[in-house]
Design an enzyme around this catalytic site. Structure first.
Site, PDB file in Angstrom:
ATOM      1  N   GLY A  49       0.763  -1.245   0.000  1.00  0.00           N
ATOM      2  CA  GLY A  49       0.000   0.000   0.000  1.00  0.00           C
ATOM      3  C   GLY A  49       0.793   1.294   0.000  1.00  0.00           C
ATOM      4  O   GLY A  49       0.342   2.290  -0.535  1.00  0.00           O
ATOM      5  N   GLU A 103       4.352   4.049   5.879  1.00  0.00           N
ATOM      6  CA  GLU A 103       3.133   3.235   5.811  1.00  0.00           C
ATOM      7  C   GLU A 103       1.986   4.069   5.249  1.00  0.00           C
ATOM      8  O   GLU A 103       1.925   5.278   5.471  1.00  0.00           O
ATOM      9  CB  GLU A 103       2.816   2.718   7.226  1.00  0.00           C
ATOM     10  CG  GLU A 103       1.536   1.938   7.387  1.00  0.00           C
ATOM     11  CD  GLU A 103       1.484   0.615   6.630  1.00  0.00           C
ATOM     12  OE1 GLU A 103       1.784   0.608   5.430  1.00  0.00           O
ATOM     13  OE2 GLU A 103       1.120  -0.403   7.258  1.00  0.00           O
ATOM     14  N   ASP A 104       1.090   3.427   4.523  1.00  0.00           N
ATOM     15  CA  ASP A 104      -0.048   4.157   3.952  1.00  0.00           C
ATOM     16  C   ASP A 104      -1.023   4.585   5.037  1.00  0.00           C
ATOM     17  O   ASP A 104      -1.417   5.735   5.127  1.00  0.00           O
ATOM     18  CB  ASP A 104      -0.762   3.328   2.869  1.00  0.00           C
ATOM     19  CG  ASP A 104      -1.060   1.893   3.301  1.00  0.00           C
ATOM     20  OD1 ASP A 104      -0.818   1.547   4.481  1.00  0.00           O
ATOM     21  OD2 ASP A 104      -1.539   1.112   2.467  1.00  0.00           O
ATOM     22  N   ASP A 107      -4.171   1.798  11.251  1.00  0.00           N
ATOM     23  CA  ASP A 107      -5.557   1.551  11.650  1.00  0.00           C
ATOM     24  C   ASP A 107      -5.524   1.101  13.115  1.00  0.00           C
ATOM     25  O   ASP A 107      -5.480   1.942  14.019  1.00  0.00           O
ATOM     26  CB  ASP A 107      -6.112   0.498  10.678  1.00  0.00           C
ATOM     27  CG  ASP A 107      -7.583   0.189  10.852  1.00  0.00           C
ATOM     28  OD1 ASP A 107      -8.351   1.102  11.163  1.00  0.00           O
ATOM     29  OD2 ASP A 107      -7.970  -0.968  10.650  1.00  0.00           O
ATOM     30  N   LYS A 135      -6.202   6.339  11.705  1.00  0.00           N
ATOM     31  CA  LYS A 135      -7.578   6.252  12.216  1.00  0.00           C
ATOM     32  C   LYS A 135      -7.519   6.216  13.746  1.00  0.00           C
ATOM     33  O   LYS A 135      -7.396   5.138  14.331  1.00  0.00           O
ATOM     34  CB  LYS A 135      -8.255   4.982  11.694  1.00  0.00           C
ATOM     35  CG  LYS A 135      -8.502   4.970  10.187  1.00  0.00           C
ATOM     36  CD  LYS A 135      -9.195   3.676   9.772  1.00  0.00           C
ATOM     37  CE  LYS A 135      -9.460   3.620   8.290  1.00  0.00           C
ATOM     38  NZ  LYS A 135      -9.933   2.295   7.857  1.00  0.00           N
ATOM     39  N   PHE A 156     -14.020   2.602   5.836  1.00  0.00           N
ATOM     40  CA  PHE A 156     -13.094   1.939   4.924  1.00  0.00           C
ATOM     41  C   PHE A 156     -12.876   2.830   3.704  1.00  0.00           C
ATOM     42  O   PHE A 156     -13.824   3.346   3.117  1.00  0.00           O
ATOM     43  CB  PHE A 156     -13.665   0.584   4.493  1.00  0.00           C
ATOM     44  CG  PHE A 156     -12.670  -0.240   3.745  1.00  0.00           C
ATOM     45  CD1 PHE A 156     -11.672  -0.936   4.413  1.00  0.00           C
ATOM     46  CD2 PHE A 156     -12.712  -0.302   2.356  1.00  0.00           C
ATOM     47  CE1 PHE A 156     -10.735  -1.674   3.718  1.00  0.00           C
ATOM     48  CE2 PHE A 156     -11.773  -1.044   1.653  1.00  0.00           C
ATOM     49  CZ  PHE A 156     -10.782  -1.731   2.336  1.00  0.00           C
ATOM     50  N   ASP A 163      -6.265  -0.314  -0.979  1.00  0.00           N
ATOM     51  CA  ASP A 163      -7.049  -1.184  -1.851  1.00  0.00           C
ATOM     52  C   ASP A 163      -8.259  -1.793  -1.166  1.00  0.00           C
ATOM     53  O   ASP A 163      -8.322  -1.885   0.065  1.00  0.00           O
ATOM     54  CB  ASP A 163      -6.174  -2.341  -2.340  1.00  0.00           C
ATOM     55  CG  ASP A 163      -5.861  -3.332  -1.215  1.00  0.00           C
ATOM     56  OD1 ASP A 163      -5.310  -2.903  -0.183  1.00  0.00           O
ATOM     57  OD2 ASP A 163      -6.211  -4.527  -1.353  1.00  0.00           O
ATOM     58  N   ARG A 169      -6.154   0.944  -5.784  1.00  0.00           N
ATOM     59  CA  ARG A 169      -4.940   1.636  -5.308  1.00  0.00           C
ATOM     60  C   ARG A 169      -4.536   2.798  -6.197  1.00  0.00           C
ATOM     61  O   ARG A 169      -3.849   3.716  -5.765  1.00  0.00           O
ATOM     62  CB  ARG A 169      -3.741   0.666  -5.299  1.00  0.00           C
ATOM     63  CG  ARG A 169      -3.849  -0.485  -4.338  1.00  0.00           C
ATOM     64  CD  ARG A 169      -2.490  -1.201  -4.296  1.00  0.00           C
ATOM     65  NE  ARG A 169      -2.581  -2.539  -3.748  1.00  0.00           N
ATOM     66  CZ  ARG A 169      -2.575  -2.836  -2.455  1.00  0.00           C
ATOM     67  NH1 ARG A 169      -2.489  -1.869  -1.571  1.00  0.00           N
ATOM     68  NH2 ARG A 169      -2.635  -4.088  -2.038  1.00  0.00           N
TER      69      ARG A 169
END
Ligand code: IMP
Length: 178
Positions: A49, A103-104, A107, A135, A156, A163, A169
């Site tokens: 990602g 990192e993308d 979470d 998040k 989401f 993705d 993506r």
């Protein structure tokens, strides 16, 4: 610009523009350039990602640095509460290095928590985290995010490297599940 997109069986609505994302990347790069002056950090990009964020960020980083890419492997059944992740493809030695994890999205934080622990066990001198999205309401860990693009609700999302089942993506902006 499309207002909604369909990714496989799901509909997503436009959420965050490319312009807003790029402004946040610029800000992160500025912070990194200030903090890392005189250091030579290793950027550790978490695939798949983070490849788009890393590509945008690295082209704005002006300090001397190198970059490597890793995938994570999860093993179920080795832990009762969390899956155990192993860094696949980390050839570089991280001993005595400043490592910036790229990192993308963070979470729950479980993924990056594992990576931080592994890098510390490998005797990195300093471990920093750069995450495009965060998040806060899903976060279960207590590590700090040193370079953060923006907070998101727990919805989401797809786009900008993120993705849904492998798809979505490629969009330069972010879409949210309807
Ligand atoms: P964590 O270990 O719970 O922090 O999860 C991090 C990973 O979950 C990210 O690298 C993403 O691959 C995935 N992820 C979390 N939220 C989303 C989302 O909204 N869309 C797509 N992937 C997500």
């Amino acid at each position: 610009m499309k207002k909604t997109i369909k990714v496989k069986d799901k509909e997503f609505a436009h959420f965050i523009s490319e312009h807003t994302i790029q402004r946040a990347v610029k800000q992160i790069a500025h912070q990194v350039n200030q903090d890392m002056a005189g250091k030579a950090p290793l950027f550790l990009v978490i695939l798949n990602g983070a490849f788009i964020f890393a590509s945008d960020l690295l082209r704005k980083v002006t300090v001397n640095c190198d970059v490597t890419f890793v995938k994570l492997a999860s093993y179920e059944g080795t832990s009762t509460t969390e899956s155990v992740k192993e860094l696949i493809g980390l050839g570089e030695t991280v001993k005595d290095r400043t490592v910036i994890i790229v990192e993308d999205i963070v979470d729950t934080g479980i993924t990056i928590d594992h990576v931080i622990r592994m890098l510390k066990a490998m005797e990195a001198s300093e471990v920093k985290v750069a995450a495009m999205f965060f998040k806060p309401d899903a976060f279960q860990k207590d590590f700090g995010i040193d370079y953060k693009g923006m907070d998101l609700p727990v919805d989401f999302v797809v786009g900008y490297g993120l993705d849904y089942d492998g798809f979505g993506r490629n969009h330069p902006c972010l879409f949210r599940l309807i």
